[in-house]
Design an enzyme around this catalytic site. Structure first.
Site, PDB file in Angstrom:
ATOM      1  N   HIS A 163       0.809  -1.317  -0.053  1.00  0.00           N
ATOM      2  CA  HIS A 163      -0.038  -0.061  -0.103  1.00  0.00           C
ATOM      3  C   HIS A 163       0.901   1.215   0.071  1.00  0.00           C
ATOM      4  O   HIS A 163       1.802   1.190   0.830  1.00  0.00           O
ATOM      5  CB  HIS A 163      -0.769   0.002   1.221  1.00  0.00           C
ATOM      6  CG  HIS A 163      -2.127   0.575   1.266  1.00  0.00           C
ATOM      7  ND1 HIS A 163      -2.176   2.116   1.077  1.00  0.00           N
ATOM      8  CD2 HIS A 163      -3.395   0.051   1.252  1.00  0.00           C
ATOM      9  CE1 HIS A 163      -3.477   2.581   1.149  1.00  0.00           C
ATOM     10  NE2 HIS A 163      -4.005   1.311   1.262  1.00  0.00           N
ATOM     11  N   GLY A 166       0.332  -5.014   1.721  1.00  0.00           N
ATOM     12  CA  GLY A 166      -0.791  -5.228   1.195  1.00  0.00           C
ATOM     13  C   GLY A 166      -0.510  -5.887  -0.292  1.00  0.00           C
ATOM     14  O   GLY A 166      -1.467  -6.511  -0.786  1.00  0.00           O
ATOM     15  N   TYR A 196      -5.431  -4.742  10.358  1.00  0.00           N
ATOM     16  CA  TYR A 196      -5.806  -5.419   9.105  1.00  0.00           C
ATOM     17  C   TYR A 196      -7.223  -5.830   9.107  1.00  0.00           C
ATOM     18  O   TYR A 196      -7.740  -5.699  10.045  1.00  0.00           O
ATOM     19  CB  TYR A 196      -4.878  -6.561   8.866  1.00  0.00           C
ATOM     20  CG  TYR A 196      -4.725  -6.719   7.372  1.00  0.00           C
ATOM     21  CD1 TYR A 196      -3.931  -5.808   6.715  1.00  0.00           C
ATOM     22  CD2 TYR A 196      -5.064  -7.862   6.766  1.00  0.00           C
ATOM     23  CE1 TYR A 196      -3.649  -5.835   5.431  1.00  0.00           C
ATOM     24  CE2 TYR A 196      -4.778  -7.954   5.331  1.00  0.00           C
ATOM     25  CZ  TYR A 196      -4.016  -6.951   4.732  1.00  0.00           C
ATOM     26  OH  TYR A 196      -3.744  -7.012   3.423  1.00  0.00           O
TER      27      TYR A 196
HETATM   28  O1  YXS Z   1      11.937   8.493  -0.299  1.00  0.00           O
HETATM   29  P1  YXS Z   1      11.722   8.223  -1.954  1.00  0.00           P
HETATM   30  O2  YXS Z   1      10.779   9.381  -2.515  1.00  0.00           O
HETATM   31  O3  YXS Z   1      12.870   8.110  -2.728  1.00  0.00           O
HETATM   32  O4  YXS Z   1      10.692   6.937  -1.870  1.00  0.00           O
HETATM   33  C1  YXS Z   1      11.452   5.833  -1.401  1.00  0.00           C
HETATM   34  C2  YXS Z   1      10.200   5.116  -0.398  1.00  0.00           C
HETATM   35  O5  YXS Z   1       9.625   6.070   0.274  1.00  0.00           O
HETATM   36  C3  YXS Z   1       9.153   4.685  -1.396  1.00  0.00           C
HETATM   37  N1  YXS Z   1       8.367   3.615  -0.917  1.00  0.00           N
HETATM   38  C4  YXS Z   1       7.088   3.872  -0.393  1.00  0.00           C
HETATM   39  N2  YXS Z   1       6.374   4.849  -0.499  1.00  0.00           N
HETATM   40  C5  YXS Z   1       4.923   4.847  -0.106  1.00  0.00           C
HETATM   41  N3  YXS Z   1       4.509   3.609   0.380  1.00  0.00           N
HETATM   42  C6  YXS Z   1       5.411   2.476   0.465  1.00  0.00           C
HETATM   43  N4  YXS Z   1       4.876   1.291   1.048  1.00  0.00           N
HETATM   44  C7  YXS Z   1       6.680   2.449  -0.096  1.00  0.00           C
HETATM   45  N5  YXS Z   1       7.622   1.649  -0.136  1.00  0.00           N
HETATM   46  C8  YXS Z   1       8.653   2.429  -0.530  1.00  0.00           C
HETATM   47  O6  YXS Z   1       9.833   4.083  -2.630  1.00  0.00           O
HETATM   48  C9  YXS Z   1      11.208   4.777  -2.757  1.00  0.00           C
HETATM   49  C10 YXS Z   1      12.340   3.771  -2.605  1.00  0.00           C
HETATM   50  O7  YXS Z   1      12.415   3.152  -1.487  1.00  0.00           O
HETATM   51  P2  YXS Z   1      13.589   2.638  -0.621  1.00  0.00           P
HETATM   52  O8  YXS Z   1      14.607   3.840  -0.790  1.00  0.00           O
HETATM   53  O9  YXS Z   1      13.076   2.385   0.709  1.00  0.00           O
HETATM   54  O10 YXS Z   1      14.021   1.479  -1.598  1.00  0.00           O
HETATM   55  P3  YXS Z   1      14.799   0.274  -1.024  1.00  0.00           P
HETATM   56  O11 YXS Z   1      15.391  -0.504  -2.387  1.00  0.00           O
HETATM   57  O12 YXS Z   1      15.843   0.793  -0.242  1.00  0.00           O
HETATM   58  O13 YXS Z   1      14.051  -0.638  -0.088  1.00  0.00           O
HETATM   59  C11 YXS Z   1      12.820  -1.278  -0.700  1.00  0.00           C
HETATM   60  C12 YXS Z   1      11.739  -1.564   0.566  1.00  0.00           C
HETATM   61  C13 YXS Z   1      10.516  -2.217  -0.009  1.00  0.00           C
HETATM   62  C14 YXS Z   1      12.394  -2.614   1.247  1.00  0.00           C
HETATM   63  C15 YXS Z   1      11.532  -0.307   1.275  1.00  0.00           C
HETATM   64  O14 YXS Z   1      11.206   0.643   0.514  1.00  0.00           O
HETATM   65  C16 YXS Z   1      10.563  -0.820   2.145  1.00  0.00           C
HETATM   66  O15 YXS Z   1      10.657  -1.271   3.250  1.00  0.00           O
HETATM   67  N6  YXS Z   1       9.291  -0.082   1.927  1.00  0.00           N
HETATM   68  C17 YXS Z   1       8.107  -0.186   2.967  1.00  0.00           C
HETATM   69  C18 YXS Z   1       7.391  -1.722   2.660  1.00  0.00           C
HETATM   70  C19 YXS Z   1       6.122  -1.570   3.524  1.00  0.00           C
HETATM   71  O16 YXS Z   1       6.390  -1.578   4.847  1.00  0.00           O
HETATM   72  N7  YXS Z   1       4.996  -1.797   2.964  1.00  0.00           N
HETATM   73  C20 YXS Z   1       3.691  -1.653   3.765  1.00  0.00           C
HETATM   74  C21 YXS Z   1       3.194  -0.534   3.282  1.00  0.00           C
HETATM   75  S1  YXS Z   1       1.473  -0.464   4.408  1.00  0.00           S
HETATM   76  C22 YXS Z   1       0.507  -1.680   3.796  1.00  0.00           C
HETATM   77  O17 YXS Z   1       0.852  -2.319   2.926  1.00  0.00           O
HETATM   78  C23 YXS Z   1      -0.861  -2.092   4.492  1.00  0.00           C
HETATM   79  C24 YXS Z   1      -1.482  -0.756   4.778  1.00  0.00           C
HETATM   80  S2  YXS Z   1      -0.555  -3.181   5.779  1.00  0.00           S
HETATM   81  O18 YXS Z   1       0.878  -2.620   6.336  1.00  0.00           O
HETATM   82  O19 YXS Z   1      -1.601  -3.156   6.618  1.00  0.00           O
HETATM   83  O20 YXS Z   1      -0.164  -4.375   5.240  1.00  0.00           O
END
Ligand code: YXS
Length: 259
Positions: free
Chosen positions: A64, A108, A138
């Site tokens: 998400h 998500g 969730y």
């Molecule tokens: O800072 P900039 O502008 O370069 O953007 C970065 C990140 O902020 C962005 N980004 C996201 N933006 C919004 N929502 C996200 N979920 C998200 N994930 C990433 O993408 C740009 C590159 O990210 P960066 O620098 O962290 O890349 P990386 O290669 O070092 O690491 C990749 C990840 C995926 C390991 C890392 O981006 C990460 O941990 N992302 C968050 C993953 C996460 O927690 N997703 C859950 C979102 S909440 C959701 O899905 C539901 C509501 S729930 O939680 O209930 O399941």
């Protein structure tokens, strides 16, 4: 610029995520494009849909878009949330949907992958369920989905630890149907898709809907449903939920107080 690419060949539709800069997050834009593509591919008489990221992706989808999570007081995964909408669309599509997964899958996006009918991964595939990391309650259909597919204990571990599950663990937990070498992933996936296109689409469509209806046939009394929704509200109204989102956007670890 489009955040997905769509293709239709030999009755096999393919949706490829195309937002590497934001790690293929399931933003409302991405989901709108997915829903439009699915509609167009259905008109094109696809018999199988493959959802994938480009070859070599380290992140299949980061889940998400956290920027689009509502602030406290509003359900972050309500019935009309774009992510929840596309999950229902995939689950009710009358054709098999194959998730071809290379790289990590977050939040998500795990539910999106599990909404597909067959999951094919490779050694770099991993799944991380993140609500507890961000302080999100969730939703009921989502939790049921994980319970049905991986069983209660694996689902609890995934939700409670918010730690990635490796491809092997995911295979053992029943998330992944197959793990193949990354170099073989595309050929393996499309060979299965071609096999499916040779079978009866009517029979397959009805069997998929039967399984969906039977798997979701969990009697839930109105009182129980209201109690669950009330419990969820205590979370999305909490300071912890606001802190989880704030910490993510400030790129720091959250400090949860249980309030
Ligand atoms: O800072 P900039 O502008 O370069 O953007 C970065 C990140 O902020 C962005 N980004 C996201 N933006 C919004 N929502 C996200 N979920 C998200 N994930 C990433 O993408 C740009 C590159 O990210 P960066 O620098 O962290 O890349 P990386 O290669 O070092 O690491 C990749 C990840 C995926 C390991 C890392 O981006 C990460 O941990 N992302 C968050 C993953 C996460 O927690 N997703 C859950 C979102 S909440 C959701 O899905 C539901 C509501 S729930 O939680 O209930 O399941």
């Amino acid at each position: 610029m489009a955040v997905i690419n769509t293709q239709l060949k030999d009755n096999i539709g393919t949706i490829t995520f195309n937002d590497p800069e934001h790690r293929n997050i399931l933003s409302s834009t991405m989901i709108d494009e997915m829903l439009q593509s699915i509609g167009a591919l259905q008109k094109g008489k696809m018999r199988v849909l493959v959802i994938r990221a480009p070859a070599g992706s380290k992140v299949w989808s980061a889940g998400h878009d956290v920027h689009e999570l509502p602030l406290p007081g509003r359900d972050p995964l309500s019935y009309h949330d774009p992510l929840v909408t596309v999950l229902r669309s995939i689950q009710s599509l009358p054709i098999p949907v194959i998730a071809m997964i290379e790289g990590s899958v977050w939040g998500g996006a795990c539910d999106l992958a599990l909404s597909c009918d067959i999951l094919i991964g490779c050694p770099t595939t991993s799944f991380c369920m993140t609500p507890a990391k961000i302080g999100v309650p969730y939703n009921v259909s989502g939790i049921l989905h994980f319970m049905n597919i991986m069983g209660v204990n694996f689902a609890k571990e995934m939700f409670f630890t918010a730690e990635p599950l490796s491809a092997e663990q995911a295979n053992r937990a029943g998330l992944l149907n197959h793990i193949v070498e990354a170099a073989e992933l595309e050929a393996f996936t499309y060979s299965m898709a071609q096999q499916i296109t040779r079978n009866s689409p009517l029979s397959i469509g009805v069997i998929k809907e039967q399984i969906r209806l039977l798997a979701s046939a969990h009697p839930l009394s109105p009182l129980t449903f209201e109690r669950v929704q009330g419990l969820r509200r205590t979370v999305y109204d909490s300071k912890d939920y606001a802190e989880g989102i704030k910490a993510f956007l400030e790129k720091r670890a959250p400090v949860f107080t249980g309030e």
